[in-house]
Design an enzyme around this catalytic site. Structure first.
Site, short mmCIF file in Angstrom:
data_model
loop_
_atom_site.label_atom_id
_atom_site.label_comp_id
_atom_site.label_asym_id
_atom_site.label_seq_id
_atom_site.Cartn_x
_atom_site.Cartn_y
_atom_site.Cartn_z
N GLU A 115 -5.13 38.62 2.92
CA GLU A 115 -4.53 39.08 4.01
C GLU A 115 -3.20 39.31 3.92
OE1 GLU A 115 -7.44 35.85 6.56
OE2 GLU A 115 -5.16 36.08 7.20
N CYS A 128 3.94 40.88 5.54
CA CYS A 128 3.72 39.43 4.97
C CYS A 128 2.72 39.49 3.95
CB CYS A 128 3.33 38.80 6.10
SG CYS A 128 2.92 37.10 5.46
N CYS A 135 -6.16 28.82 -1.50
CA CYS A 135 -4.90 28.01 -2.21
C CYS A 135 -5.54 26.78 -2.68
CB CYS A 135 -3.89 27.83 -0.96
SG CYS A 135 -2.39 27.26 -1.30
N CYS A 139 -2.86 22.10 2.51
CA CYS A 139 -2.03 21.84 3.71
C CYS A 139 -3.00 21.62 4.82
CB CYS A 139 -0.85 22.68 4.11
SG CYS A 139 0.32 22.76 2.47
N CYS A 142 -2.86 24.51 7.84
CA CYS A 142 -3.02 25.64 7.31
C CYS A 142 -4.42 26.31 7.08
CB CYS A 142 -2.11 26.14 5.94
SG CYS A 142 -2.56 27.67 5.11
N CYS A 360 -2.28 33.00 8.72
CA CYS A 360 -2.49 33.26 7.32
C CYS A 360 -3.83 32.61 7.03
CB CYS A 360 -1.63 33.21 6.39
SG CYS A 360 -1.91 32.14 5.12
C1 LIG Z 1 0.76 30.38 4.58
S1 LIG Z 1 2.21 30.03 3.74
C2 LIG Z 1 2.40 30.80 2.19
C3 LIG Z 1 3.39 30.48 1.57
C4 LIG Z 1 3.49 29.24 0.73
N1 LIG Z 1 2.12 28.55 0.32
C5 LIG Z 1 4.00 28.25 1.52
O1 LIG Z 1 3.33 27.17 2.27
O2 LIG Z 1 5.15 28.15 1.90
C6 LIG Z 1 3.57 30.69 4.58
C7 LIG Z 1 4.10 29.99 5.96
O3 LIG Z 1 3.10 29.68 6.85
C8 LIG Z 1 3.21 28.38 7.44
N2 LIG Z 1 1.82 28.51 8.07
C9 LIG Z 1 0.54 28.07 7.63
N3 LIG Z 1 -0.51 27.93 8.49
C10 LIG Z 1 0.30 28.37 9.75
C11 LIG Z 1 -0.09 28.39 11.06
N4 LIG Z 1 -1.32 28.14 11.51
N5 LIG Z 1 0.74 28.67 11.84
C12 LIG Z 1 2.00 28.88 11.72
N6 LIG Z 1 2.49 28.89 10.20
C13 LIG Z 1 1.46 28.37 9.55
C14 LIG Z 1 3.28 27.65 6.29
O4 LIG Z 1 3.68 26.33 6.48
C15 LIG Z 1 4.49 28.28 5.43
O5 LIG Z 1 5.61 28.05 6.04
S1 SF4 Z 2 0.78 26.50 3.81
FE1 SF4 Z 2 -1.25 27.03 3.19
S2 SF4 Z 2 -0.92 28.63 1.69
FE2 SF4 Z 2 1.05 27.47 1.99
S3 SF4 Z 2 0.62 26.00 0.20
FE3 SF4 Z 2 -0.14 25.06 2.24
S4 SF4 Z 2 -2.38 25.47 2.05
FE4 SF4 Z 2 -1.33 26.68 0.51
#
Ligand SMILES: C[S@@+](CC[C@H](N)C(=O)[O-])C[C@H]1O[C@@H](n2cnc3c(N)ncnc32)[C@H](O)[C@@H]1O
Ligand code: SF4
Length: 371
Positions: A115, A128, A135, A139, A142, A360
């Protein structure tokens, strides 16, 4: 808090995959550096300068077929087509939100989906982009964390996302991209070499020629790789997804913290700053009844006061896989004020594209659930 088990990604048969299994698939020509391309042409009895011409077609002009390289002799185009292929990323889905955010589902050559998002604001057009399919870091808040990691994206696949989102920005808003954030699916620091290569292509005059300062790479926090960014003297911005400045809490929502503690991250970030003089951004979602008290704000202040840094408070986009919600507005304001009163720069970022699953991984996870 309900946490559901990990989903398995089902990889679809590639729409453009080689169907004749007796022949090995051709290599994507974009995996070759300019030097390697020169060597190839010379070995084939062609002039070395052809490499530069081809390189320009591949990157600056982003052609998806050798036929499109119209200033080259047909024989040369045929030579390339017998040895190589081009595996362009294509757009599988596009949704536009009421607030103008555009969410894009990108199809990769092997059928996988990642995406990207175009976020238009008053003075910026931000893309973005994703760095991995799925991944491995799980987390809990996410959507991508509930998919298995399938594979890393190669530099061309990240570059293509930027080119395609730029086209959408120009068509929809008559404005080119101004910024790029690696905040889509995947952990960029676990695809280190390819991510760096993609930023080099985006910034180089042979590619898109964008300033490195317009790029932000976001990480969940891999201390060793943050130090490596410092050693490599990168020019782009770094964001750390912090979300809790206390190891017990952070372990609960970001299991990577068990092996990359806050102390290790702080040391790595200090090292990164010493080497690059780049300020770091801390991303923080204020989750209701989890990390939303003034004690949490104090812990965050203690963590970031050691570095020239700013805090982005991100609005949470709830996902179906877990039961996290945003803290109330009032609590978020008090949280931000606590930090600002102590000299920390805080930005409160509103969520964009809520009506189109813009968090994402949400689109890809829905697609998978349909299969
Ligand atoms: C998807 S991650 C990808 C980059 C990297 N893996 C990271 O964790 O920073 C990018 C940002 O989106 C945040 N994020 C993930 N899921 C989210 C959600 N449902 N709503 C808002 N932010 C979210 C993460 O915490 C991170 O700061
Ligand atoms: S926030 Fe989502 S994309 Fe970023 S490291 Fe955690 S699981 Fe992976």
């Amino acid at each position: 808090m309900i946490i559901k088990p990990k989903l398995h990604i089902k990889v679809k048969e590639a729409p453009t995959a080689e169907t004749d299994h007796s022949k090995p698939p051709l290599k994507d020509i974009r995996k070759l550096s300019l030097e390697e391309l020169k060597v190839f042409f010379v070995e084939q009895g062609e002039k070395a300068f052809r490499a530069k011409q081809v390189y320009e077609w591949l990157w600056k002009k982003s052609v998806t077929d050798f036929e499109q390289m119209t200033n080259l002799p047909v024989s040369l185009r045929m030579l390339m087509a017998t040895h190589f292929t081009i595996n362009p990323v294509t757009i599988a889905q596009e949704q536009i939100s009421k607030d103008g955010t555009v969410k894009v589902g990108f199809r990769l050559y092997d059928g996988n989906l990642v995406e990207g998002v175009l976020i238009p604001t008053e003075d910026r057009m931000t893309a973005c982009i994703s760095s991995q399919v799925g991944c491995s870091l799980t987390c809990k808040f996410c959507a991508t964390g509930y998919m298995e990691r399938v594979r890393n994206l190669d530099p061309a696949e990240m570059y293509d996302q930027v080119v395609l989102i730029d086209r959408i920005a120009r068509l929809t808003y008559q404005m080119p991209l101004t910024n790029i954030v690696y905040m889509g699916m995947g952990e960029p620091m676990l695809n280190y070499a390819n991510v760096l290569k993609s930023t080099e292509l985006i910034t180089s005059s042979e590619g898109l020629g964008m300033a490195a300062k317009r790029i932000t790479v976001s990480t969940a926090g891999i201390a060793k790789m943050i130090k490596k960014l410092g050693d490599d003297g990168v020019k782009f911005n770094l964001a750390l997804s912090l979300h809790a400045a206390n190891d017990v809490k952070r372990n609960q929502i970001m299991p990577i913290n068990e092996s990359n503690t806050l102390e290790a991250l702080r040391d790595a970030l200090k090292y990164f700053y010493q080497k690059t003089k780049n300020k770091v951004t801390f991303e923080y979602i204020v989750f209701n009844n989890f990390n939303d008290t003034l004690k949490d704000a104090e812990e965050l202040y203690r963590f970031c006061k050691h570095l020239p840094a700013k805090v982005n408070i991100i609005e949470y986009n709830p996902i179906a896989e877990a039961e996290f919600t945003n803290a109330e507005e009032d609590k978020i304001s008090k949280f931000a004020k606590y930090l600002e009163d102590r000299g920390i720069v805080v930005n409160i970022r509103r969520s964009r594209g809520k009506d189109i699953d813009a968090a994402c991984g949400q689109l890809a996870i829905k697609e998978r659930n349909k299969e």
